[in-house]
Design a protein around this motif. Sequence first.
Motif, short mmCIF file in Angstrom:
data_model
loop_
_atom_site.label_atom_id
_atom_site.label_comp_id
_atom_site.label_asym_id
_atom_site.label_seq_id
_atom_site.Cartn_x
_atom_site.Cartn_y
_atom_site.Cartn_z
N GLU A 109 -22.24 24.72 38.94
CA GLU A 109 -22.55 23.43 39.55
C GLU A 109 -24.05 23.34 39.81
O GLU A 109 -24.72 24.31 40.14
CB GLU A 109 -21.76 23.24 40.85
N ARG A 148 -12.28 17.82 43.33
CA ARG A 148 -12.49 19.26 43.42
C ARG A 148 -13.96 19.56 43.70
O ARG A 148 -14.29 20.48 44.43
CB ARG A 148 -12.06 19.93 42.10
N LYS A 158 -6.71 17.87 57.40
CA LYS A 158 -7.92 17.32 57.98
C LYS A 158 -7.97 15.82 57.71
O LYS A 158 -8.39 15.40 56.65
CB LYS A 158 -9.16 17.98 57.37
C1 LIG Z 1 -11.01 18.64 49.02
C2 LIG Z 1 -10.50 20.03 49.21
C3 LIG Z 1 -9.99 20.39 50.46
C4 LIG Z 1 -9.54 21.69 50.66
N1 LIG Z 1 -9.07 22.02 51.90
C5 LIG Z 1 -8.70 23.28 52.14
C6 LIG Z 1 -8.29 23.68 53.43
O1 LIG Z 1 -8.23 22.87 54.37
N2 LIG Z 1 -7.97 24.97 53.66
C7 LIG Z 1 -8.03 25.90 52.67
O2 LIG Z 1 -7.77 27.07 52.92
N3 LIG Z 1 -8.40 25.57 51.42
C8 LIG Z 1 -8.74 24.28 51.13
N4 LIG Z 1 -9.12 23.94 49.87
C9 LIG Z 1 -9.14 25.00 48.84
C10 LIG Z 1 -10.45 25.79 48.89
O3 LIG Z 1 -11.51 24.90 48.69
C11 LIG Z 1 -10.44 26.88 47.82
O4 LIG Z 1 -9.44 27.79 48.13
C12 LIG Z 1 -11.78 27.61 47.78
O5 LIG Z 1 -12.81 26.73 47.52
C13 LIG Z 1 -11.72 28.72 46.73
O6 LIG Z 1 -12.99 29.27 46.55
P1 LIG Z 1 -13.48 29.93 45.18
O7 LIG Z 1 -14.86 30.34 45.38
O8 LIG Z 1 -12.47 30.92 44.77
O9 LIG Z 1 -13.41 28.77 44.14
P2 LIG Z 1 -14.26 27.47 44.04
O10 LIG Z 1 -14.66 26.98 45.37
O11 LIG Z 1 -13.49 26.59 43.16
O12 LIG Z 1 -15.59 27.92 43.33
C14 LIG Z 1 -15.69 28.37 42.03
C15 LIG Z 1 -17.07 28.06 41.53
O13 LIG Z 1 -17.27 28.75 40.32
C16 LIG Z 1 -17.91 27.91 39.39
N5 LIG Z 1 -17.59 28.38 38.04
C17 LIG Z 1 -16.40 28.36 37.42
N6 LIG Z 1 -16.51 28.91 36.19
C18 LIG Z 1 -17.80 29.29 36.02
C19 LIG Z 1 -18.52 29.89 34.96
N7 LIG Z 1 -17.97 30.24 33.83
N8 LIG Z 1 -19.84 30.11 35.11
C20 LIG Z 1 -20.44 29.78 36.28
N9 LIG Z 1 -19.79 29.20 37.30
C21 LIG Z 1 -18.48 28.96 37.18
C22 LIG Z 1 -17.34 26.55 39.72
O14 LIG Z 1 -18.17 25.52 39.27
C23 LIG Z 1 -17.29 26.61 41.25
O15 LIG Z 1 -18.51 26.19 41.81
C24 LIG Z 1 -9.55 22.64 49.60
C25 LIG Z 1 -10.06 22.26 48.35
C26 LIG Z 1 -10.52 20.97 48.15
C27 LIG Z 1 -11.04 20.59 46.81
#
Ligand SMILES: Cc1cc2nc3c(=O)[nH]c(=O)nc-3n(C[C@H](O)[C@H](O)[C@H](O)COP(=O)(O)OP(=O)(O)OC[C@H]3O[C@@H](n4cnc5c(N)ncnc54)[C@H](O)[C@@H]3O)c2cc1C
Lengths: 699, 496
Positions: free
Chosen positions: B38, B129, B324
């Motif tokens: 991103e 997302r 929320k």
């Molecule tokens: C609107 C919304 C509300 C939410 N509310 C809650 C809540 O209330 N409680 C809760 O527990 N969870 C909630 N979630 C879920 C929570 O956001 C996710 O569980 C959390 O963000 C997971 O984190 P992550 O780092 O594993 O993945 P992500 O946050 O998805 O981050 C992954 C990142 O990796 C990057 N990426 C992917 N592939 C590549 C690549 N090949 N090269 C470089 N970069 C890459 C992506 O662009 C992204 O920025 C919500 C999600 C959303 C969208």
Amino acid sequence: MTDTHCPYCALQCAMTLTPSVEEGVSVAPRQFPTNRGGLCQKGWTSAAVLRAPDRITTPLVRSAQGVLEEATWEEALAYVAARVRSLQAEHGPDSIGVFGGGGLTNEKAYQLGKFTRTVLRTKHIDYNGRFCMSSAAAAGNRAFGIDRGMPFPVSDVDATGAVLLLGSNVADTMPPFVQHLAGVRERGGLIVVDPRRSATAALTDEAGLHLQPLPGTDQVLLLGLLHLVVAQGLADEEYLAARVHGWDEVIRSAALWWPGRVATTTGVPEASLRRAVEVLAAAAPSRGGRGAMILTGRGAEQHTGGTDTVTAAINLALALGLPGRAASGYGCLTGQGNGQGGREHGQKADQLPGYRLIEDPAARAHVAGVWGVSPESLPGKGVPAVELLGKLGGEVKALFVHGANVLVSAPDATAVRRRLESLDLLVVCDFVPSETARLADVVLPVTQWAEEEGTMTSLEGRILRRRRAIDPPGQARSELAILRDLAAALGSDVHFDTEPALVFDELARASAGGVADYSGLSHALLDATERPLHWPAPAGSSGTPRLFATRFAHADGKARMVPVSPGAPADDLRAEAPVYLVTGRVLAQYQSGAQTRRVEALNDVAPAPYVELHPHLARRHAIEDGDDVAVTSARGTAVARARITGTIRPDTVFMPFHWPGDGMANAVTNDATDPVSGMPEFKVCAVSVARADLLEVTA
Amino acid sequence: MSERVVVVGAGMVGHRFVDELVRGDREERFAITLVGEEEYEPYNRILLSEVLAGRADLRALTLPLPAAERVDFRRGVSAVGIDRDAGEVLLGDGSRTPYERLVLATGARAFVPPLDGLESEPRHVHVLRTLDDCRNVAARAINAKHAVVLGGGLLGLEAACGLRRRGVPVTVIDLDSHLMATQLDGGPARVLAGRLRALGVDVLTGVSVAEAISAYDELVAVRLIDGRVLAADLMLVSCGVRANTALAAGAGLTVDRGIVVDDALTTADSRIHAIGDCAQPPSGMTGLLAPGWAQASQLAATLLGREPLEPTEAAERPEPITLKAAGVDLVTMGVRPSRAAADDRVLTVSDPDAGRHVDLVLREGALVGVTVLGFPEVSPALTLAYDRQTPVPLDPLSLLVTGGGGAVEESPSPMRMPGTTTVCRCNGVTKKQIVSAWEDGARNVDAVAANTRATTGCGGCREVVCGLVDWLNASDPAESVSTAVTERNTPVETTT
Ligand SMILES: Cc1cc2nc3c(=O)[nH]c(=O)nc-3n(C[C@H](O)[C@H](O)[C@H](O)COP(=O)(O)OP(=O)(O)OC[C@H]3O[C@@H](n4cnc5c(N)ncnc54)[C@H](O)[C@@H]3O)c2cc1C
Ligand code: SF4
């Protein structure tokens, strides 16, 4: 008739003393901007301690049989000097420790620091203010470049539109202060943060807000409020751009503390968080309000993350553009009578008079010049109080205690007793046989407030005169005389005045050019004027009632915001210890109680320790009101009467810490400390509770 | 030489991992590279629904930047391949970056079911997302006349409430028989639906969208599987997420629903780990933040050579889930009544008319499941009691009383107040002492103050003392002395 101020807390209520036969003096309150003619019961009855039946009036030295026996001053001082000499000869200068107090006058505090550095030449000095002010002091210095508890006069509180008060029960600890909250209460702007619905929290009943968080989560709460300020675009961006460094990092530090998460971490409903921010923001001057203040007390500060919690409070204040604005800002409510002055003149392990750093070569040169010694002869910086107590019996073989009752007031008291007992020499200066004094090898009787001249610096940084109304009883002497005589007995040729006005003049010179500059003041000036004199008061100035109007005290004039991230209490909840203990004060007792427990009228009201607990918790353990309850932590147990009340959280118990013996709260508290300030974590540890009789059966 | 750690994905979990590794790595043993696709600085994704609702400024989402001197942060660059033999990650800008340790934190993406009419990619069909998604939905909301949210899970409902708050009429559609079926039983879900309807959010359950109907490449309506057609010029698809596993799969690592890792968060290649939404550990995938953060901490501790903390009871306890949304207060956690064991104690309070519902599940006296809807005053306290396992009251229902049952005591009238009542706290003065002062001739407040010190502390009792003196004065008239005196004295005597 003598005009002076109360011997106890930092509000330093003004009083007039008239000599009287029974109690030595009779006390009458006096009109003054802080107390407005009010006194609490402690102040009203303060004279009773002058004639306490067990007042010490002659020096005492422990005999070969192990009893404290009367001695002459010459004998006592000669004994102390000989022991100090031989210990230092064998183990070096740092084998002697000095433990000071926040109740000592500026003159005594200054002289004690000077004696330590020039005669004992030990680096091991610190004081009980470490248990009190150190976290707020560290945070204030970090943010503003200066640490003055309240950077504005107490009377500014009258005018403000909102007050966020964290961890301070002023209605019990300094009742006359509550008068200043009248306006803000009427305006619905009082917000009190306390795990108990304390007397102060109850002031919000009609209008206002009481936030009742889980102990140890104040920092999360503050980050949550900051998050809402950012999320709702309520920050004073213009002010932040012009006057503050670090805003961008601080915004980010709050990104993970959204309201829902804060609510479930602190237990404070989201709606209350939002309401609090609404009230504060509406009162902020930048939004056309009358002013808003954030004030902290020990409840928020006495934690391993205390400095960071205060920093979070300051960050919030800065985000709203409060410090330096009319009827606005951040302030810390100092506890002890001279907690402010006591930390400015050299009792702190790393400081020289004038709030100078002992490791700073320029500071050393200046102060050594005033003292007539070479800068190289001054020791370096020592260690904070809890660490100092930890060294007793080890690196530190002898301890001088002045104006402190560490046996009751320090955390993990059982360990403290063991360490005190392992000393080669314990010298205690006190006017009553405090629990610590009873362990001493030598007890030296000293004067009390109505028997001495000097100055105190109150919670608003105003320098006040303490005046003598009567003569001390028996052979009691001022510490100023004791320190001079000890210096002589130890063969030092450093000059020690005993006349408080002269000591003050020297203090003023030593502080000149420092952060806490008193050089424009003297006893004569303080006596001649009604004008409030707040430090900094460099020569030629008329003092500084309000700080920060145009600049902060860092070299570039800007305040520093520092991002913080909250951690858990050092001793956290677990299955065997599923509730939190918080400790605090009650109205009718003061600190370790060495003074107030000797006043009948106060004991009538607050006779004994107690355990405050919620009906839910009580019922679960079959505890009824008045039962003896055992509160047990990993360190020890305290037993005291149950006081069942719905005003405390069901997951929290409260104990006042004024009493020794079975009900000694500090036998249970944790001595883990804040890595920045050295403040111990008095305000939260994990405990189990049980009815005392059942505990014995199972044990 | 320092060990090179490359982290792919700068989402909430990758960010946390880097933060913990840097904090713990005082000797600077690691050289860290963070690769994030991103364009934005790392942000708090879960607040996107708050932004959509207009309740949070974007600024409040930005996370602390990793320390520039410790972390080489490649922002706006994606990892496109892994050369395991060479130990290198291939980046979208054509460069390669070597690693000794590779941490995949690629997260997940919104899942869009293959509906008829979507092949042509009509405008106004969105997911939520990323920050860009959020911007797009918010932009469309300005002109939208009716929005359809496909999926009545946590995120769908948050988004629906957010859109409603922006003034857009909204219909939530879910194929399950009730909302939030993954977390909720039917009872609370029905109360929830009622609550949403009251806020103006329409709810259709047991039905789904069969087709997106568009005209000139713009969405105009949706056809439901039962044949109904709803006009819609904004559709938000919220049908769950799919882990981003392509990178791992391309490198020959085992991929199932997520990147398969063991309890130590390691893939079959001992140098490659996966954490967060992209990882599939033996304990399963949750799509929630807290377990991802726990994995980040665990892996950081392992790399730092610290014993990773024993998975505590707390970590094994399922996370509380909070909806929320302004106007709906819902938190649910742990065991729900329909899944309770035979010996569990289940307490339910349902008040659909007021939009309130509570389920408590207790196992051996401990709170193991909580669902609270419509009780914002007590939901944080209940969450804490569950999360921290503080003692549960003998009657668990008393957990629902605000303030823990501490009723505010009314101050009694001067007449009925017992003599031992402390009137002036600051000076410990009782009613009895004030009455004696009055009897000694103190007939106004100042005289009483001089005699007893009452009112001379905080001054808060002045009104009560005034009341007492007035009452005493009023009861004094000579002709009624006898009755007045008894009346006056009775309460004093009975209590002393
Ligand atoms: C609107 C919304 C509300 C939410 N509310 C809650 C809540 O209330 N409680 C809760 O527990 N969870 C909630 N979630 C879920 C929570 O956001 C996710 O569980 C959390 O963000 C997971 O984190 P992550 O780092 O594993 O993945 P992500 O946050 O998805 O981050 C992954 C990142 O990796 C990057 N990426 C992917 N592939 C590549 C690549 N090949 N090269 C470089 N970069 C890459 C992506 O662009 C992204 O920025 C919500 C999600 C959303 C969208
Ligand atoms: S203890 Fe404090 S509040 Fe009470 S009279 Fe003394 S200075 Fe005032």
